[in-house]
Design an enzyme around this catalytic site. Structure first.
Site, mmCIF file in Angstrom:
data_model
loop_
_atom_site.group_PDB
_atom_site.id
_atom_site.type_symbol
_atom_site.label_atom_id
_atom_site.label_comp_id
_atom_site.label_asym_id
_atom_site.label_seq_id
_atom_site.Cartn_x
_atom_site.Cartn_y
_atom_site.Cartn_z
ATOM 1 N NE ARG A 6 -3.555 0.541 2.112
ATOM 2 C CZ ARG A 6 -4.256 1.158 3.047
ATOM 3 N NH1 ARG A 6 -4.483 0.575 4.195
ATOM 4 N NH2 ARG A 6 -4.726 2.364 2.846
ATOM 5 N NE ARG A 62 -0.644 1.411 -18.943
ATOM 6 C CZ ARG A 62 -0.647 0.302 -18.236
ATOM 7 N NH1 ARG A 62 0.486 -0.219 -17.805
ATOM 8 N NH2 ARG A 62 -1.782 -0.302 -17.949
ATOM 9 C CB CYS A 74 -8.187 5.063 -12.082
ATOM 10 S SG CYS A 74 -6.533 5.634 -12.328
ATOM 11 C CD GLU A 77 -9.808 5.883 -0.761
ATOM 12 O OE1 GLU A 77 -10.111 5.245 0.258
ATOM 13 O OE2 GLU A 77 -9.063 5.437 -1.659
ATOM 14 N NE ARG A 89 -6.231 6.503 1.293
ATOM 15 C CZ ARG A 89 -6.865 7.662 1.457
ATOM 16 N NH1 ARG A 89 -7.416 8.262 0.427
ATOM 17 N NH2 ARG A 89 -6.948 8.221 2.634
ATOM 18 C CE1 TYR A 107 -0.557 4.818 3.456
ATOM 19 C CE2 TYR A 107 1.200 3.417 4.281
ATOM 20 C CZ TYR A 107 -0.093 3.578 3.844
ATOM 21 O OH TYR A 107 -0.927 2.497 3.775
ATOM 22 N NE ARG A 115 -1.945 1.677 8.937
ATOM 23 C CZ ARG A 115 -2.071 0.388 8.642
ATOM 24 N NH1 ARG A 115 -2.722 0.018 7.575
ATOM 25 N NH2 ARG A 115 -1.550 -0.534 9.431
#
Length: 118
Positions: A6, A62, A74, A77, A89, A107, A115
């Site tokens: 992530r 790409r 895509c 959120e 994210r 992050y 996080r």
């Protein structure tokens, strides 16, 4: 075994070039931190908050040599009141022998506080 990496990054402006550049930076950092090559990647999911809509963040993939055939999608959120804005994210699904504890999640920028335990 398939594991997930992530990551998240924020942008200052809803600008096409900034969105692509930030997403590319995030992808490169996640890939290099986990020694991921495109041939072991099953798929990548990329989401953005509803205030990031000037470009598809997945276009950044790409720009990376060798990543042409990696499936990427895509999505928007969830819009949760009080959540971090202008945030992109990623979730990279890849084949590895690493344990969950060995995976390095990334992050960056304003997303660094999402996080702090990682």
């Amino acid at each position: 075994m398939i594991r997930g990496v992530r990551g998240a990054i924020t942008v200052n402006d809803n600008d096409e070039q900034e969105i692509i550049a930030a997403t590319e930076r995030l992808l490169k950092e996640a890939v290099s931190s986990n020694d991921i090559s495109p041939n072991v990647v099953a798929s990548i999911l990329i989401s953005a908050t509803d205030d990031v809509d000037a470009a598809f963040p997945a276009r950044a993939l790409r720009n990376l040599p060798g990543w042409t055939y990696v499936p990427v999608m895509c999505m928007q959120e969830l819009s949760v009141p009080g959540s971090l804005q202008k945030c992109i994210r990623i979730m990279i699904h890849f084949n590895t022998e690493k344990s969950q504890e060995e995976i390095r999640h990334v992050y960056l920028e304003g997303a660094a506080g999402l996080r702090p335990d990682l």
